[in-house]
Design a protein around this motif. Structure first.
Motif, PDB file in Angstrom:
ATOM      1  N   ARG A   4     -83.214 -34.811  18.957  1.00 59.69           N
ATOM      2  CA  ARG A   4     -84.431 -34.028  19.171  1.00 59.69           C
ATOM      3  C   ARG A   4     -84.748 -33.193  17.934  1.00 59.69           C
ATOM      4  N   TYR A   5     -83.724 -32.831  17.179  1.00 58.35           N
ATOM      5  CA  TYR A   5     -83.894 -31.940  16.039  1.00 58.35           C
ATOM      6  C   TYR A   5     -83.727 -32.731  14.742  1.00 58.35           C
ATOM      7  N   LEU A   6     -84.773 -33.455  14.390  1.00 59.34           N
ATOM      8  CA  LEU A   6     -84.727 -34.301  13.200  1.00 59.34           C
ATOM      9  C   LEU A   6     -84.960 -33.480  11.938  1.00 59.34           C
ATOM     10  N   ALA A 131     -79.261 -36.964   7.740  1.00 59.34           N
ATOM     11  CA  ALA A 131     -79.648 -35.805   6.944  1.00 59.34           C
ATOM     12  C   ALA A 131     -80.624 -36.252   5.859  1.00 59.34           C
ATOM     13  N   VAL A 132     -81.329 -35.279   5.307  1.00 61.75           N
ATOM     14  CA  VAL A 132     -82.235 -35.537   4.190  1.00 61.75           C
ATOM     15  C   VAL A 132     -81.868 -34.575   3.071  1.00 61.75           C
ATOM     16  N   CYS A 147     -84.767 -29.695  11.551  1.00 63.14           N
ATOM     17  CA  CYS A 147     -85.690 -28.561  11.591  1.00 63.14           C
ATOM     18  C   CYS A 147     -85.518 -27.621  10.402  1.00 63.14           C
ATOM     19  N   GLY A 148     -85.051 -28.126   9.280  1.00 59.92           N
ATOM     20  CA  GLY A 148     -84.881 -27.287   8.105  1.00 59.92           C
ATOM     21  C   GLY A 148     -83.577 -26.515   8.080  1.00 59.92           C
ATOM     22  N   VAL A 149     -82.675 -26.775   9.025  1.00 63.81           N
ATOM     23  CA  VAL A 149     -81.339 -26.175   8.999  1.00 63.81           C
ATOM     24  C   VAL A 149     -80.525 -26.911   7.933  1.00 63.81           C
ATOM     25  N   THR A 150     -80.080 -26.173   6.926  1.00 65.32           N
ATOM     26  CA  THR A 150     -79.425 -26.825   5.794  1.00 65.32           C
ATOM     27  C   THR A 150     -77.920 -26.574   5.767  1.00 65.32           C
ATOM     28  N   SER A 151     -77.233 -27.518   5.161  1.00 64.82           N
ATOM     29  CA  SER A 151     -75.809 -27.392   4.878  1.00 64.82           C
ATOM     30  C   SER A 151     -75.581 -28.033   3.525  1.00 64.82           C
TER      31      SER A 151
END
Length: 281
Positions: A4-6, A131-132, A147-151
């Motif tokens: 759901r959270y692409l 991931a992108v 959703c822009g959550v980064t690691s």
């Protein structure tokens, strides 16, 4: 549930996203069910609010709703400014007024909060996540997990072969997969690796045998030898030469392979062109 959270940009042209953004009724329904939608940022105003294109409408993401950590001061303003011209995820917070003058307020922060909470709850070591790649630094590659959550994937976890910069493996905007190393719910961090997806040392060395001569790439030059990459997850050590430079292609003779120590000894034969020659017509 994680699908759901692409990563941002993945749902922009999806039929359900386009349909929800096409009418006031669609936006109200998305608000009521807490749906994650996506639009493209048109501009960032003087207050650092983001103005987003939603089908025939525009919506506003207030500065404090533009990213996790903005209100707390743990996220820099560049996280807002850099979104101009790019897709962003959000939830619909309110839709007021009548068409065509709808006042639409959105929250990227809420979408990120939902994505991060689910990641921290469900992600387990060994899990593979889409991931992108968002940007590259000498020490690692930053990726959007949803959703822009980064690691970050540290450079030491990108490949077994020595590389001097993540740009030797990834490009910004590239879709990749990452493996969860660990999670830290208290610090709200997800630790990632990529090299395990490239196969084990044994799998990568299988096509190679002593006595073969093959092309490789110089990935590191030390006093005791030059590291030559044979595949993205396999390298060997050759005696260094004064005419070598990192990043160049060379041909190498495989002197020996020691599976018990995962070591390959090489002999550099010649320099090669930067790219393989074009195939014969």
């Amino acid at each position: 549930m994680l699908d759901r959270y692409l990563p941002e940009g993945r749902r922009l042209s999806a039929p359900d996203n386009l349909a929800a953004c096409a009418s006031k009724g669609g936006l109200l329904a998305a608000r009521d069910r807490g749906a994650i939608l996506e639009g493209r940022v048109l501009l960032c105003d003087a207050n650092h609010d983001l103005i987003v294109r939603l089908g025939p409408y525009t919506g506003r993401i207030p500065r404090d709703q533009a990213a996790l950590g903005i209100s707390e001061g743990t996220t820099r303003e560049i996280a807002i400014l850099s979104r101009v011209g790019k897709p962003v995820c959000f939830t619909v917070e309110s839709v007021e007024g009548e068409e065509p003058d709808l006042r639409i307020v959105l929250s990227r922060r809420r979408a990120q909060r939902m994505a991060l909470d689910l990641l921290l709850t469900q992600a387990r070591p060994g899990m593979v996540l889409p991931a992108v790649v968002t940007h590259l630094e000498p020490f690692g590659a930053f990726v959007d997990l949803g959703c822009g959550v980064t690691s970050m994937i540290g450079i030491e976890n990108i490949s077994v072969s020595r590389i001097s910069h993540p740009g030797q493996r990834f490009t910004v905007g590239e879709s990749i997969y990452a493996v969860v190393l660990d999670t830290d719910p208290q610090r709200e961090r997800i630790y990632l690796t990529h090299k395990e997806l490239l196969g084990t040392w044994a799998e990568n060395v299988r096509p190679f045998h002593p006595g073969m001569t093959v092309p490789g790439v110089v990935r590191g030059i030390k006093e005791y030898g030059a590291f030559i990459e044979l595949t993205p997850n396999l390298s060997g050590l050759a005696e260094t030469r004064p005419d070598l430079s990192e990043g160049e292609r060379v041909s190498v003779f495989l002197k020996s392979i020691a599976p018990d120590r995962m070591k390959i000894k090489l002999l550099i034969i010649d320099h090669l062109p930067p790219e393989p020659p074009a195939p014969l017509p």
